[in-house]
Enzyme design. Structure first.
Site, PDB file in Angstrom:
ATOM      1  N   TRP A 375       0.833  -1.209   0.000  1.00 51.86           N
ATOM      2  CA  TRP A 375       0.000   0.000   0.000  1.00 51.86           C
ATOM      3  C   TRP A 375       0.865   1.255   0.000  1.00 51.86           C
ATOM      4  CZ3 TRP A 375      -1.531   3.174   4.635  1.00 51.86           C
ATOM      5  CH2 TRP A 375      -0.634   3.019   5.708  1.00 51.86           C
ATOM      6  N   ASP A 376       2.162   1.076   0.300  1.00 47.50           N
ATOM      7  CA  ASP A 376       3.106   2.199   0.311  1.00 47.50           C
ATOM      8  C   ASP A 376       3.012   2.998  -0.989  1.00 47.50           C
ATOM      9  OD1 ASP A 376       3.848   0.091   2.028  1.00 47.50           O
ATOM     10  OD2 ASP A 376       5.943   0.707   2.076  1.00 47.50           O
ATOM     11  N   GLU A 506       1.024  -1.860  12.960  1.00 49.45           N
ATOM     12  CA  GLU A 506       1.151  -3.320  12.993  1.00 49.45           C
ATOM     13  C   GLU A 506       1.491  -3.849  14.381  1.00 49.45           C
ATOM     14  OE1 GLU A 506       3.953  -4.135   9.876  1.00 49.45           O
ATOM     15  OE2 GLU A 506       2.400  -4.139   8.325  1.00 49.45           O
ATOM     16  N   LYS A 619       3.517   1.619  16.249  1.00 49.33           N
ATOM     17  CA  LYS A 619       4.622   1.504  15.292  1.00 49.33           C
ATOM     18  C   LYS A 619       4.631   2.681  14.324  1.00 49.33           C
ATOM     19  CE  LYS A 619       6.390  -1.684  11.780  1.00 49.33           C
ATOM     20  NZ  LYS A 619       6.073  -2.787  10.904  1.00 49.33           N
ATOM     21  N   GLN A 620       3.451   3.040  13.860  1.00 48.32           N
ATOM     22  CA  GLN A 620       3.366   4.090  12.830  1.00 48.32           C
ATOM     23  C   GLN A 620       1.987   4.716  12.899  1.00 48.32           C
ATOM     24  OE1 GLN A 620       3.418   0.485  10.250  1.00 48.32           O
ATOM     25  NE2 GLN A 620       2.890   1.970   8.670  1.00 48.32           N
TER      26      GLN A 620
HETATM   27  C1  BGC Z   1       4.890  -1.233   7.632  1.00 48.67           C
HETATM   28  C2  BGC Z   1       3.837  -1.339   6.568  1.00 48.67           C
HETATM   29  C3  BGC Z   1       4.515  -1.245   5.215  1.00 48.67           C
HETATM   30  C4  BGC Z   1       5.642  -2.252   5.083  1.00 48.67           C
HETATM   31  C5  BGC Z   1       6.440  -2.071   3.814  1.00 48.67           C
HETATM   32  C6  BGC Z   1       5.953  -2.290   7.413  1.00 48.67           C
HETATM   33  O1  BGC Z   1       6.952  -2.169   8.374  1.00 48.67           O
HETATM   34  O2  BGC Z   1       4.312  -1.403   8.898  1.00 48.67           O
HETATM   35  O3  BGC Z   1       2.894  -0.307   6.699  1.00 48.67           O
HETATM   36  O4  BGC Z   1       3.583  -1.428   4.209  1.00 48.67           O
HETATM   37  O5  BGC Z   1       6.540  -2.090   6.141  1.00 48.67           O
HETATM   38  O6  BGC Z   1       7.030  -0.802   3.769  1.00 48.67           O
END
Ligand code: BGC
Length: 780
Positions: A375-376, A506, A619-620
């Site tokens: 999804w990035d 996550e 985490k984000q």
């Molecule tokens: C992130 C995801 C991301 C993936 C690839 C993961 O660490 O939590 O949001 O899509 O990395 O960049």
């Protein structure tokens, strides 16, 4: 004593901040002195590529120390059978791997049966430089062999941006204190491995090879996917500017390997230079039958041009790219280096010319994340390409997903959804889900939202509404159908709810009513209804075609979507005035990151997964990610309360996190926070903040760094078809400037302590809104 040294090295390794070993420089990344502990980090940072292929900054000569060898070819992957403890229905069959492709850089040096190997020689004056202006990687050092012989090495290489299948190396060696016989082994080696192979299997099989004096070509194919890659090389050796006199040339061939061993005399003080030209061709772009012949043609072209001319052409493309997308920052070399580093890697990863390709989170710099699409792309990368490239580049990224729609429908079917509901994969190479972690693959369904939002974002920026008619509506209907089946009615709440999801954060899995996902679901349902209205008016026959193609029951489906939009449940805390990340968030022990011990960071390397999941640490951006996307729906106070609540609990252990915080902090006037987060996103890899740069760079978050300047400090938004700016300048900077492509125009914005200058560089006059005032830009 020996133990102490080891400890010291260990401590250095684990304390990421100590790794700022690279010199600040506006256009270059410079490493001085050789530290084997940082070598794999540098291999990622100094990687080069050109959209078609990429190469970690491995050494040309042999190296027996710690290294992650990596050559990559765009679009070439391997479906490595999933490895899980307990198979469950719906698991993807495989985890796609970006393949470590045949090694084209090898030049081994042997002097009187001693190998040139930096792990075994004494190394002095080591310097590695990545010149971002021209995409050139250089390395120089002096090495002393165990018997005291000393050589000076100087190497330069690039992956041509002008000819995507050509790589070129200039490798020079000068004996400093001896004259002696030497042997150079110059080769192509397809006997390479993927470190992340699930079953320690090798993924390449030999198809053919040939070698003659001055040339070697190896064609290898991937098991299962049967991609063919032909890698060829030619070389020339000069001493003191003239063709070198060689004693003997042996042809060397073994399985998946072909090369030459050249014996010659190295004379004290005289420079001997190897020019090695490589051609890397794949069956993605050539007929398998003609690969070898085509490879020879590419080699002919490379040789005819020669190193200097190839480099000039390569440099010229970089010059043009920098004109398009450079951001300048005056007064802060670290920040300037950071932004250019991000733009450089993003540009050499994806050029937008091939709609089959996409942007892997590590690009061509490592194996992690398998080079797949996440999804990035939609959530982070799209704005960069909208702002810096021709419209068709962003459009190609959307069409990529349109082409995967059928697979997304099949993906949803595997999970039990029906009637054309589409669930795009969290991780994909060809539209199929190809990741094997339950919580990520199945539960992070929010990616469907980002894919829908990208259509909206693209149209908002470009004005190309017709995209809905041509491609967008079909995708939106598929996604809306998914949301409409994924929610369920809760009679206790008297609302629709969404259970068992993982939001962008996550560090919480299988949660109920993730505010972000619920919000995205209803937003998509609403937007799809608008898209239906648009397409109906825009082109009624195309609309009928879509209705019949996807069996769209307009009245029934729209009515259901409307009801979900009206009756969706969103978790909130009225006392704090914040949206809740999920139903159970307030049951957690709420703490701030400042209360964590330094030794506990990064959590994902120090804590058990169980502990992470139960903790409040984020985490984000999650709720904040939603506020970023839908900012205009919320007042400043709501944004502030949520930011103040969530940011202190956020560990930013995803590279995708800091940039969203820069943008929101800028909007809220939290200038210091915005700047701190900017450095974190811009220098994430350069300073190895998350202790993982050795696995490869965080390519997709690099687009977030770009957004941090444009949407964060620059305050750029698009509303009513116009660009709006609300800029501020971080205290540490004298000025910054950027350039944007917008609807056929190019505008330049410069922000300094004295004010804001805007200039139309090309295109028709346009109105922009600067700090709430409309101004008309005309070309002078
Ligand atoms: C992130 C995801 C991301 C993936 C690839 C993961 O660490 O939590 O949001 O899509 O990395 O960049």
């Amino acid at each position: 004593m020996a133990d102490k040294t080891a400890d010291c090295i260990l401590n250095q390794k684990s304390f990421s901040k100590m790794k700022n070993y690279l010199k600040p420089h506006e256009w270059q990344i410079v490493e001085e002195g050789f530290n084997p502990h940082y070598n794999q980090i540098s291999e990622s940072i100094f990687a080069i590529g050109n959209g078609r292929m990429g190469q970690r900054a491995n050494f040309e000569e042999e190296y027996s120390g710690e290294t992650l060898r990596g050559s990559y070819v765009a679009g070439v992957y391997y479906p490595d059978k999933t490895r899980v403890g307990w198979w469950k229905n719906g698991y993807p069959e495989y985890f796609a791997k970006v393949l470590n492709a045949p090694n084209w850089i090898g030049i081994h040096i042997m002097i009187e049966s001693q190998k040139l190997d930096l792990a075994k020689c004494k190394v002095e004056d080591f310097k590695r430089v990545l010149d971002m202006k021209s995409g050139l990687l250089s390395r120089s050092f002096a090495a002393t062999f165990p018997d005291g012989k000393k050589v000076k090495i100087d190497s330069k290489r690039f992956c041509s941006m002008a000819h995507g299948e050509i790589g070129a190396i200039r490798y020079s060696i000068t004996p400093l204190n001896f004259t002696s016989k030497a042997a150079f082994s110059i080769y192509i080696d397809a006997d390479v491995v993927n470190k992340d192979s699930n079953y320690d299997e090798k993924f390449w099989e030999e198809v053919s090879k040939e070698a003659s004096e001055g040339q070697a070509i190896v064609t290898a194919q991937t098991k299962k996917t049967h991609f063919h890659v032909t890698t060829g090389m030619r070389y020339f050796i000069e001493t003191d500017g003239k063709k070198a006199v060689t004693d003997r040339i042996n042809i060397e061939q073994r399985e998946k390997f072909a090369g030459n061993v050249i014996q010659l005399e190295l004379k004290e003080g005289k420079e001997t230079v190897v020019y090695k030209y490589a051609a890397v061709l794949s069956s993605e772009n050539h007929d398998k039958k003609s690969l070898v012949a085509d490879c020879k043609k590419v080699l002919d072209e490379a040789v005819a041009k020669g190193f200097e001319k190839l480099y000039e052409e390569h440099k010229a493309i970089w010059e043009h790219k920098w004109e398009e997308c450079d951001i300048t920052i005056e007064g802060d070399a670290a920040a300037q280096q950071g932004i250019r580093f991000n733009i450089f890697h993003l540009t050499q990863t994806y050029t937008g010319e091939d709609e089959r390709l996409n942007i892997g989170p590590k690009g061509f710099t490592g194996e992690k994340y398998g080079g797949s699409t996440y999804w990035d792309t939609e959530a982070y990368c799209l704005p960069f390409y909208l702002g810096t490239a021709e419209q068709k580049v962003a459009r190609n990224l959307l069409v990529y997903r349109y082409k995967h729609l059928q697979r997304a429908i099949e993906n949803a079917q595997k999970l039990g959804f029906t009637d054309g509901a589409a669930l795009y994969p969290m991780v994909t190479m060809n539209g199929e889900e190809c990741h094997n972690e339950w919580e990520i693959t199945f539960e992070e369904i929010h990616r469907n939202g980002a894919i829908a939002f990208a259509i909206y974002d693209y149209i908002r920026y470009t004005g190309d509404e017709r995209y809905l008619t041509e491609y967008g509506l079909e995708v939106l209907i598929g996604i809306s159908r998914f949301w409409s089946q994924r929610v369920n009615w809760s009679s206790s709440r008297n609302k629709y709810v969404m259970l068992g999801v993982t939001g962008p954060n996550e560090y919480e899995n299988n949660v109920n009513n993730n505010w972000y996902t619920n919000t995205f679901a209803t937003w998509t349902l609403d937007y799809t209804q608008k898209a239906v209205d648009f397409v109906k008016k825009d082109n009624s026959s195309r609309y009928k075609e879509i209705v019949s193609k996807v069996k769209f029951d307009e009245a029934k489906e729209l009515a259901r979507w409307k009801e979900i939009v009206e009756k969706m449940y969103y978790p909130e805390d009225p006392v704090r005035g914040v949206f809740l990340q999920q139903d159970g968030f307030l049951d957690k022990e709420l703490m701030t990151v400042s209360e964590l011990r330094k030794e506990d960071r990064p959590l994902n390397q120090k804590w058990s997964w169980d502990r992470i999941l139960r903790s409040c640490f984020i985490k984000q951006a999650d709720v904040l990610q939603g506020l970023y996307f839908f900012e205009e729906r919320f007042d400043q106070e709501t944004l502030r309360k949520n930011f103040d609540f969530y940011e202190p609990m956020t560990v930013h252990e995803s590279s995708l996190s800091p940039c969203v915080h820069v943008i929101l902090a800028s909007k809220l006037g939290y200038k210091q926070k915005a700047y701190e987060m900017y450095l974190r996103t811009a220098r994430l890899d350069l300073d190895d903040y998350n202790n993982d740069t050795e696995d490869g760079l965080h390519i997709t978050s690099m687009a977030g760094t770009w957004m941090s300047v444009i949407k964060g400090f620059g305050g750029m938004r698009v509303a009513d078809g116009k660009l709006h700016f609300n800029p501020f300048i971080p205290e540490q900077w004298k000025s910054y400037s950027f350039r944007l492509e917008f609807r056929g125009r190019v505008i330049k914005v410069k922000v300094s302590k004295d004010g804001v200058e805007t200039k139309l560089e090309s295109g028709d006059p346009m109105d922009i809104v600067l700090k709430d005032q409309t101004i008309t830009l005309k070309k002078i």
